[in-house]
Scaffold this motif. Structure first.
Motif, PDB file in Angstrom:
ATOM      1  N   ASP A  30       0.802  -1.219   0.000  1.00  0.00           N
ATOM      2  CA  ASP A  30       0.000   0.000   0.000  1.00  0.00           C
ATOM      3  C   ASP A  30       0.838   1.273   0.000  1.00  0.00           C
ATOM      4  O   ASP A  30       0.297   2.362  -0.189  1.00  0.00           O
ATOM      5  N   ARG A  31       2.131   1.158   0.208  1.00  0.00           N
ATOM      6  CA  ARG A  31       2.985   2.351   0.237  1.00  0.00           C
ATOM      7  C   ARG A  31       3.220   2.845  -1.186  1.00  0.00           C
ATOM      8  O   ARG A  31       3.384   2.046  -2.111  1.00  0.00           O
ATOM      9  N   TRP A  32       3.256   4.161  -1.369  1.00  0.00           N
ATOM     10  CA  TRP A  32       3.307   4.677  -2.733  1.00  0.00           C
ATOM     11  C   TRP A  32       4.544   4.239  -3.522  1.00  0.00           C
ATOM     12  O   TRP A  32       4.420   3.979  -4.737  1.00  0.00           O
ATOM     13  N   PRO A  33       5.748   4.113  -2.939  1.00  0.00           N
ATOM     14  CA  PRO A  33       6.865   3.608  -3.749  1.00  0.00           C
ATOM     15  C   PRO A  33       6.620   2.187  -4.257  1.00  0.00           C
ATOM     16  O   PRO A  33       7.028   1.837  -5.376  1.00  0.00           O
ATOM     17  N   SER A  34       5.953   1.356  -3.445  1.00  0.00           N
ATOM     18  CA  SER A  34       5.654  -0.018  -3.866  1.00  0.00           C
ATOM     19  C   SER A  34       4.635  -0.035  -4.998  1.00  0.00           C
ATOM     20  O   SER A  34       4.759  -0.809  -5.950  1.00  0.00           O
ATOM     21  N   VAL A  35       3.628   0.826  -4.888  1.00  0.00           N
ATOM     22  CA  VAL A  35       2.600   0.922  -5.932  1.00  0.00           C
ATOM     23  C   VAL A  35       3.213   1.406  -7.239  1.00  0.00           C
ATOM     24  O   VAL A  35       2.899   0.902  -8.329  1.00  0.00           O
ATOM     25  N   LEU A  36       4.107   2.384  -7.135  1.00  0.00           N
ATOM     26  CA  LEU A  36       4.791   2.889  -8.329  1.00  0.00           C
ATOM     27  C   LEU A  36       5.604   1.793  -8.985  1.00  0.00           C
ATOM     28  O   LEU A  36       5.523   1.589 -10.205  1.00  0.00           O
ATOM     29  N   GLU A  37       6.383   1.076  -8.208  1.00  0.00           N
ATOM     30  CA  GLU A  37       7.212   0.014  -8.783  1.00  0.00           C
ATOM     31  C   GLU A  37       6.348  -1.049  -9.454  1.00  0.00           C
ATOM     32  O   GLU A  37       6.666  -1.498 -10.572  1.00  0.00           O
ATOM     33  N   GLY A 169      15.457  22.984 -13.543  1.00  0.00           N
ATOM     34  CA  GLY A 169      15.328  22.218 -14.782  1.00  0.00           C
ATOM     35  C   GLY A 169      14.937  20.778 -14.539  1.00  0.00           C
ATOM     36  O   GLY A 169      15.408  19.869 -15.225  1.00  0.00           O
ATOM     37  N   CYS A 170      14.068  20.545 -13.550  1.00  0.00           N
ATOM     38  CA  CYS A 170      13.631  19.184 -13.267  1.00  0.00           C
ATOM     39  C   CYS A 170      12.118  19.093 -13.307  1.00  0.00           C
ATOM     40  O   CYS A 170      11.421  20.092 -13.546  1.00  0.00           O
ATOM     41  N   ALA A 171      11.589  17.915 -13.100  1.00  0.00           N
ATOM     42  CA  ALA A 171      10.156  17.675 -13.216  1.00  0.00           C
ATOM     43  C   ALA A 171       9.441  17.996 -11.908  1.00  0.00           C
ATOM     44  O   ALA A 171      10.049  18.030 -10.832  1.00  0.00           O
ATOM     45  N   PHE A 172       8.127  18.199 -12.005  1.00  0.00           N
ATOM     46  CA  PHE A 172       7.320  18.571 -10.845  1.00  0.00           C
ATOM     47  C   PHE A 172       5.981  17.850 -10.878  1.00  0.00           C
ATOM     48  O   PHE A 172       5.388  17.660 -11.940  1.00  0.00           O
ATOM     49  N   PHE A 173       5.519  17.456  -9.685  1.00  0.00           N
ATOM     50  CA  PHE A 173       4.190  16.857  -9.549  1.00  0.00           C
ATOM     51  C   PHE A 173       3.596  17.303  -8.225  1.00  0.00           C
ATOM     52  O   PHE A 173       4.292  17.316  -7.201  1.00  0.00           O
ATOM     53  N   ASP A 174       2.322  17.655  -8.248  1.00  0.00           N
ATOM     54  CA  ASP A 174       1.629  18.105  -7.045  1.00  0.00           C
ATOM     55  C   ASP A 174       0.758  16.976  -6.510  1.00  0.00           C
ATOM     56  O   ASP A 174      -0.306  16.686  -7.057  1.00  0.00           O
ATOM     57  N   ALA A 175       1.197  16.344  -5.425  1.00  0.00           N
ATOM     58  CA  ALA A 175       0.455  15.218  -4.863  1.00  0.00           C
ATOM     59  C   ALA A 175      -0.875  15.642  -4.250  1.00  0.00           C
ATOM     60  O   ALA A 175      -1.763  14.800  -4.040  1.00  0.00           O
ATOM     61  N   LEU A 189      -1.468   9.849   5.658  1.00  0.00           N
ATOM     62  CA  LEU A 189      -2.392   9.374   4.637  1.00  0.00           C
ATOM     63  C   LEU A 189      -2.940   8.002   4.986  1.00  0.00           C
ATOM     64  O   LEU A 189      -2.201   7.160   5.513  1.00  0.00           O
ATOM     65  N   ASP A 190      -4.208   7.776   4.659  1.00  0.00           N
ATOM     66  CA  ASP A 190      -4.718   6.415   4.772  1.00  0.00           C
ATOM     67  C   ASP A 190      -4.190   5.603   3.592  1.00  0.00           C
ATOM     68  O   ASP A 190      -3.513   6.142   2.696  1.00  0.00           O
ATOM     69  N   ALA A 191      -4.478   4.314   3.597  1.00  0.00           N
ATOM     70  CA  ALA A 191      -3.914   3.435   2.575  1.00  0.00           C
ATOM     71  C   ALA A 191      -4.333   3.855   1.167  1.00  0.00           C
ATOM     72  O   ALA A 191      -3.526   3.848   0.234  1.00  0.00           O
ATOM     73  N   GLY A 192      -5.596   4.240   1.013  1.00  0.00           N
ATOM     74  CA  GLY A 192      -6.076   4.622  -0.315  1.00  0.00           C
ATOM     75  C   GLY A 192      -5.375   5.841  -0.869  1.00  0.00           C
ATOM     76  O   GLY A 192      -5.073   5.907  -2.065  1.00  0.00           O
ATOM     77  N   ASN A 193      -5.098   6.803  -0.012  1.00  0.00           N
ATOM     78  CA  ASN A 193      -4.458   8.036  -0.487  1.00  0.00           C
ATOM     79  C   ASN A 193      -2.973   7.858  -0.767  1.00  0.00           C
ATOM     80  O   ASN A 193      -2.440   8.469  -1.692  1.00  0.00           O
ATOM     81  N   THR A 194      -2.306   7.022   0.013  1.00  0.00           N
ATOM     82  CA  THR A 194      -0.888   6.798  -0.309  1.00  0.00           C
ATOM     83  C   THR A 194      -0.762   5.968  -1.585  1.00  0.00           C
ATOM     84  O   THR A 194       0.136   6.199  -2.408  1.00  0.00           O
ATOM     85  N   LEU A 201       1.821   8.671 -10.139  1.00  0.00           N
ATOM     86  CA  LEU A 201       3.202   8.888 -10.582  1.00  0.00           C
ATOM     87  C   LEU A 201       3.637   7.935 -11.697  1.00  0.00           C
ATOM     88  O   LEU A 201       4.643   8.188 -12.364  1.00  0.00           O
ATOM     89  N   ILE A 202       2.895   6.863 -11.907  1.00  0.00           N
ATOM     90  CA  ILE A 202       3.302   5.884 -12.923  1.00  0.00           C
ATOM     91  C   ILE A 202       3.493   6.522 -14.293  1.00  0.00           C
ATOM     92  O   ILE A 202       4.579   6.391 -14.895  1.00  0.00           O
ATOM     93  N   PRO A 203       2.500   7.232 -14.856  1.00  0.00           N
ATOM     94  CA  PRO A 203       2.721   7.824 -16.191  1.00  0.00           C
ATOM     95  C   PRO A 203       3.777   8.924 -16.184  1.00  0.00           C
ATOM     96  O   PRO A 203       4.501   9.107 -17.171  1.00  0.00           O
ATOM     97  N   VAL A 204       3.887   9.648 -15.080  1.00  0.00           N
ATOM     98  CA  VAL A 204       4.898  10.709 -14.977  1.00  0.00           C
ATOM     99  C   VAL A 204       6.293  10.121 -15.062  1.00  0.00           C
ATOM    100  O   VAL A 204       7.164  10.575 -15.809  1.00  0.00           O
TER     101      VAL A 204
END
Length: 210
Positions: A30-37, A169-175, A189-194, A201-204
């Motif tokens: 449920d952690r966002w780095p795990s979901v991204l990977e 000169g780098c990328a930006f994302f507003d969580a 954050l609860d599990a759903g929000n993380t 972030l996947i497409p980014v």
């Protein structure tokens, strides 16, 4: 993408996966780095380096671990390079009144972290990683607590970080566009929000690593 890429996710308790209800840690999946990977389907591995209370560049001696992000980042870069991307999501703890208390200070800290990631001596013919600045979700209302005084400052983080990204000169994302703090504490954050941050972030990240 060619070959498996390596991403460093550098953050605080939001990256560590702090659960505002239990006071413990969300499940690994449920952690966002795990979901991204998982969403990158084997094209990249994401190294999660989250620490509760971590700041961008400020000292906070309220815990046994060193919370100053600028002091520990070079060590992590040296441990994990070669890196293709460094994702930085910090700043919430900078807003603590006894640490810094302002989005302006957090923005200066983010710019310093970008500089560190760009200029670290990775070695001959080793390119510096790309950097993605992520503005954390806004602080939220709760029934009480010291964090409420900083909600207005948290609303200034994304505009300031966007400026830092343009400057560096780098990328930006507003969580804050995809996740909101739990009303339990107005910070974590609860599990759903993380999970939502990782999914967004996947497409980014795919585009940055293409």
């Amino acid at each position: 993408m060619s070959g498996t890429k390596t991403i460093l996710a550098f953050g605080d308790s939001l990256t560590w996966g702090a659960d505002p209800v239990s006071g413990g840690r969300h499940r690994f999946e449920d952690r966002w780095p795990s979901v991204l990977e998982a969403g990158l389907d084997g094209s990249a591995r994401v190294i999660a380096e989250g620490l509760g209370g971590r700041t961008t560049i400020f000292d906070d001696h309220g815990a046994a671990a060193d919370r100053n992000g600028a002091r520990i980042l070079p060590t992590l870069l040296g441990s994990h390079h070669p890196l293709d991307l460094v994702i930085v999501m910090l700043g919430t703890n900078d807003l603590k009144p006894h640490v810094c208390g302002s989005a302006a200070g957090a923005g200066a800290g983010i710019e310093r972290l970008v500089e560190i990631a760009r200029t670290y001596p990775y070695g001959q013919d080793v390119a510096a990683p790309k950097v993605l600045i992520v503005a954390p979700p806004l602080l939220g209302e709760t029934a009480g607590g010291d964090w409420q005084r900083n909600i207005a400052e948290s609303e200034k983080l994304a505009p300031r970080y966007r400026e830092a990204a343009e400057y560096g000169g780098c990328a930006f994302f507003d969580a804050a566009g995809v996740a909101a703090a739990s009303p339990v504490d107005g910070v974590h954050l609860d599990a759903g929000n993380t999970r939502a941050i990782g999914l967004a972030l996947i497409p980014v990240v795919r585009q940055l690593l293409a």
